[in-house]
Enzyme design. Structure first.
Site, PDB file in Angstrom:
ATOM      1  N   ASN A  19      17.310 -31.946 -16.292  1.00 18.18           N
ATOM      2  CA  ASN A  19      18.349 -30.948 -16.517  1.00 18.18           C
ATOM      3  C   ASN A  19      19.682 -31.434 -15.966  1.00 18.18           C
ATOM      4  O   ASN A  19      19.737 -32.376 -15.168  1.00 18.18           O
ATOM      5  CB  ASN A  19      17.976 -29.631 -15.842  1.00 18.18           C
ATOM      6  CG  ASN A  19      16.717 -29.008 -16.410  1.00 18.18           C
ATOM      7  OD1 ASN A  19      16.577 -28.874 -17.624  1.00 18.18           O
ATOM      8  ND2 ASN A  19      15.800 -28.618 -15.536  1.00 18.18           N
TER       9      ASN A  19
ATOM     10  N   CYS B 119      11.716 -30.481 -23.524  1.00 17.87           N
ATOM     11  CA  CYS B 119      13.015 -30.143 -24.119  1.00 17.87           C
ATOM     12  C   CYS B 119      12.866 -30.279 -25.632  1.00 17.87           C
ATOM     13  O   CYS B 119      12.670 -31.385 -26.141  1.00 17.87           O
ATOM     14  CB  CYS B 119      14.108 -31.072 -23.595  1.00 17.87           C
ATOM     15  SG  CYS B 119      15.739 -30.691 -24.265  1.00 17.87           S
TER      16      CYS B 119
ATOM     17  N   CYS C 279      18.613 -23.953 -27.300  1.00 19.87           N
ATOM     18  CA  CYS C 279      17.434 -24.350 -26.523  1.00 19.87           C
ATOM     19  C   CYS C 279      16.262 -24.374 -27.477  1.00 19.87           C
ATOM     20  O   CYS C 279      15.877 -23.337 -28.031  1.00 19.87           O
ATOM     21  CB  CYS C 279      17.196 -23.364 -25.380  1.00 19.87           C
ATOM     22  SG  CYS C 279      15.669 -23.679 -24.447  1.00 19.87           S
TER      23      CYS C 279
END
Length: 262
Positions: free
Chosen positions: A65, A74, A204
């Site tokens: 991150n 991810c 996301c």
């Protein structure tokens, strides 16, 4: 010492890609260096770092991150990672990529889009999240990363998302990504997200998958139904298959490469 980097994004969720085939260049990738690379004013800028390592079992995506912390998975990043492997390492599609959430397979969907098999989602009990002093009922869904999905009437109810939403630390001991969702039409939703370790991002991937799962459950939709999930940075199309896999399709673009000594 300078070293090579690339910059890429998937629906404007952007990453610094660090080629490190044998694991010797960035083996000591510490949080301070990750933060420097992701700094949008003094660094390259990004929501995270994707380190490309090749081991005995193939390629591994070492994801960090923006604050330097590690993450299990991810979703947008794994598509960008696959694009890098195809364009710069000669890997054919579909390509298998090791992650902290197991192996993910990414294939070519045409028109610049890639489809990632995100695996089987885990659905848990309802929970709550708090933004700007207001509590919201949420669905706890894990799609590699932990998520709290809250349906709202207006995305403005998500507030600024500049600070981390409140959540039950007993439910999410390692933190949580929080998605706020509105309906746009049949099988069509839009979302905003606060990602742990990165803040509000333009997209996301694992969060969009969690949103799709929560929405399909709320709709009692049959497996195999495709949903469109709009994010501030674009569009993702997601289906929860009859064999209990979540398939996410979206863009993955490499926009720059160079050398840095950050």
């Amino acid at each position: 010492m300078s070293y090579r980097f690339l910059k890429g994004h998937g629906t404007e969720n952007d990453f610094v890609v660090l080629p490190d085939a044998d694991g010797t260049v960035h083996g000591d990738l510490d949080p301070a260096r990750v933060r420097a690379l992701c700094d949008r004013r003094a660094g390259i800028g990004g929501d995270g770092v994707l380190r490309a390592v090749r081991g005995d079992d193939g390629w591994f995506m070492d994801y960090r991150n923006a604050d330097g912390s590690t993450s299990e998975m991810c979703g947008n990043g794994v598509r960008v990672f696959a694009r890098y492997l195809h364009d710069h390492e000669g890997e054919p599609y579909p390509v298998s990529i090791g992650t902290r959430d197991g192996v993910k397979v990414v294939g070519d969907a045409g028109d610049g889009l890639l489809t990632a098999d995100m695996g089987t989602p885990q659905v848990y009990d309802a929970t709550t999240v708090t933004v700007d002093g207001t509590g919201h009922a949420a669905r706890h869904v894990a799609t590699g990363n932990p998520h709290a999905v809250a349906f709202v009437d207006d995305l403005a109810q998500a507030g600024s998302l500049l600070t981390e939403p409140g959540y039950d630390h007993a439910v999410y001991p390692d933190g949580v990504n929080v998605e706020f969702v509105v309906r746009r039409g049949e099988r069509h939703v839009a979302m905003r997200v606060h990602e742990r370790g990165s803040g509000e991002t333009r997209s996301c991937g694992t969060g969009a998958c969690a949103v799709m799962v929560a929405t399909a459950l709320a709709d009692d939709a049959p497996r195999g139904t495709s949903y469109r999930v709009d994010v501030p940075g674009g569009r993702l199309d997601i289906v929860w298959t009859e064999d209990d896999r979540v398939l996410m399709t979206g863009p993955a673009v490499l926009v720059a490469e160079g050398e840095t000594d950050l």
